[in-house]
Design a protein around this motif. Structure first.
Motif, PDB file in Angstrom:
ATOM      1  N   HIS A  21      11.237  -1.556   5.540  1.00  0.00           N
ATOM      2  CA  HIS A  21      10.686  -1.478   6.809  1.00  0.00           C
ATOM      3  C   HIS A  21      10.972  -2.916   7.477  1.00  0.00           C
ATOM      4  N   LYS A  45       1.999 -11.687   5.799  1.00  0.00           N
ATOM      5  CA  LYS A  45       1.740 -10.470   5.410  1.00  0.00           C
ATOM      6  C   LYS A  45       0.412 -10.298   4.747  1.00  0.00           C
ATOM      7  N   ASN A  46      -0.726 -10.003   5.353  1.00  0.00           N
ATOM      8  CA  ASN A  46      -1.828  -9.726   4.884  1.00  0.00           C
ATOM      9  C   ASN A  46      -2.616 -11.323   5.176  1.00  0.00           C
ATOM     10  N   GLU A  71       7.123  -2.791   1.159  1.00  0.00           N
ATOM     11  CA  GLU A  71       5.774  -2.317   1.708  1.00  0.00           C
ATOM     12  C   GLU A  71       5.527  -2.128   3.186  1.00  0.00           C
ATOM     13  N   LYS A  72       4.897  -1.150   3.630  1.00  0.00           N
ATOM     14  CA  LYS A  72       4.633  -0.620   4.958  1.00  0.00           C
ATOM     15  C   LYS A  72       3.278  -0.882   5.379  1.00  0.00           C
ATOM     16  N   ASP A  73       2.161  -0.599   4.258  1.00  0.00           N
ATOM     17  CA  ASP A  73       1.027  -0.429   4.501  1.00  0.00           C
ATOM     18  C   ASP A  73       0.327  -1.838   4.218  1.00  0.00           C
ATOM     19  N   TYR A  74       0.575  -3.084   5.386  1.00  0.00           N
ATOM     20  CA  TYR A  74      -0.122  -4.290   5.342  1.00  0.00           C
ATOM     21  C   TYR A  74      -0.583  -4.811   6.770  1.00  0.00           C
ATOM     22  N   THR A  75      -1.105  -5.787   6.616  1.00  0.00           N
ATOM     23  CA  THR A  75      -1.582  -6.198   8.186  1.00  0.00           C
ATOM     24  C   THR A  75      -0.867  -7.320   8.473  1.00  0.00           C
ATOM     25  N   LYS A 101      -0.046  -2.538  13.279  1.00  0.00           N
ATOM     26  CA  LYS A 101       0.752  -2.093  11.970  1.00  0.00           C
ATOM     27  C   LYS A 101       1.736  -1.021  12.322  1.00  0.00           C
ATOM     28  N   TYR A 102       1.755  -0.289  13.906  1.00  0.00           N
ATOM     29  CA  TYR A 102       2.668   0.546  13.793  1.00  0.00           C
ATOM     30  C   TYR A 102       4.138  -0.039  14.244  1.00  0.00           C
ATOM     31  N   ILE A 104       5.385  -2.133  12.271  1.00  0.00           N
ATOM     32  CA  ILE A 104       6.132  -2.155  10.993  1.00  0.00           C
ATOM     33  C   ILE A 104       6.999  -0.956  10.718  1.00  0.00           C
TER      34      ILE A 104
END
Length: 293
Positions: A21, A45-46, A71-75, A101-102, A104
């Motif tokens: 991503h 990333k986070n 990874e896609k689900d990170y801040t 996040k959208y 990413i």
């Protein structure tokens, strides 16, 4: 041995075939009316423990960062390290902006906009510096007891009271500040956002002074300018209320920007504080919400 080779091959194959991503962010940095070049910008990333890209702004103050992650689900965060309007203080000012996040895996790049680094975002700045504090030494002097002169005491008291009253009335000088800027959401002008300019009073019993309030126009632009009378230099703060990317949550997001004291004027604006073009999609740590404004 074959099992080890097979494990390494399988792991490599997973990484090669896994979907990645892409996240791309860009922006423009300025210090006052000048481009802020050679400014360090990092993509987190986070947290700071995971830096996925870093760069420096060019001669025009532009920058672009890009990262390709499994990874896609990170801040994601943009972190800017700079010395704009910082004098000779040790270390650097550190600004952190949260990216939605959208973005990413999106084909669109997140655009921070044109941000003036003179602007100070409440709760959004960090600094590392060492401060030495020394204790004061007090010398006790023994005084001889004397009989007070009542007449002299009353005379001094009234003279001091008159001097304070006159000085107090003269000290309330007219002060103000002027701020302008442009607000966007998703790359488009954000109109009808309420913008308020306040003088924050820290003295007990003294309420904050509203200097001016406006709504952004069809181009997302605003200009606020107001004055008040105070003894000490005012503490100007700009509040921005909006619903950009806020779905149906109650109340509105509120961004708090502290205006540098060098922009304080004495009745007539000689210089406007330009916050630049601010993308309201940007997340600010400790950003609060307001229902009554």
């Amino acid at each position: 041995m074959r099992s080890i080779y097979y494990l390494v091959f399988s792991t490599s194959l997973i990484f090669l075939t896994a979907e990645t991503h892409v996240l791309t962010v860009k922006g423009h940095l300025q210090c006052a009316e000048y481009p802020a070049s050679a400014v360090t910008v990092k993509l987190w990333k986070n947290s700071e423990k995971s830096i996925i890209d870093d760069t420096h702004s060019d001669k025009q103050g532009n920058f672009q960062l890009s990262a390709d992650t499994i990874e896609k689900d990170y801040t994601p965060y943009i972190v800017v390290y700079h010395d704009c309007d910082d004098g000779v203080k040790p270390g650097q000012r550190k600004l952190k902006f949260q990216i939605p996040k959208y973005y990413i895996g999106s084909e669109s790049a997140f655009d921070l906009g044109s941000f003036n680094l003179e602007t100070r975002v409440k709760h959004n700045e960090e600094r590392q510096k060492h401060v030495d504090r020394r204790r004061r030494e007090f010398v006790v002097v023994e005084r001889k007891k004397t009989t007070p002169n009542v007449f002299e005491m009353h005379y001094c008291y009234y003279a001091l009271l008159i001097a304070i009253t006159i000085g107090h009335s003269l000290a309330f000088r007219l002060q103000g500040v002027a701020v302008k800027g442009k607000l966007t959401c998703g790359g488009k002008p954000w109109k009808n956002a309420k913008v308020k300019l306040y003088d924050i009073d820290t003295n007990p019993g003294d309420s904050d002074d509203l200097l001016d309030e406006k709504y952004t126009d069809k181009n997302g632009e605003f200009r606020v300018d107001g004055t008040t009378r105070e003894m000490t230099p005012i503490d100007p703060v700009l509040y921005i209320y909006h619903d950009c990317e806020d779905s149906i949550k109650p109340c509105q997001k509120r961004i708090t920007l502290t205006i540098p004291k060098k922009f304080i004027h004495f009745g007539q604006a000689t210089a406007w504080m330009d916050i630049g073009t601010l993308s309201l999609e940007t997340g600010f740590p400790e950003q609060d919400r307001s229902c009554y404004h």
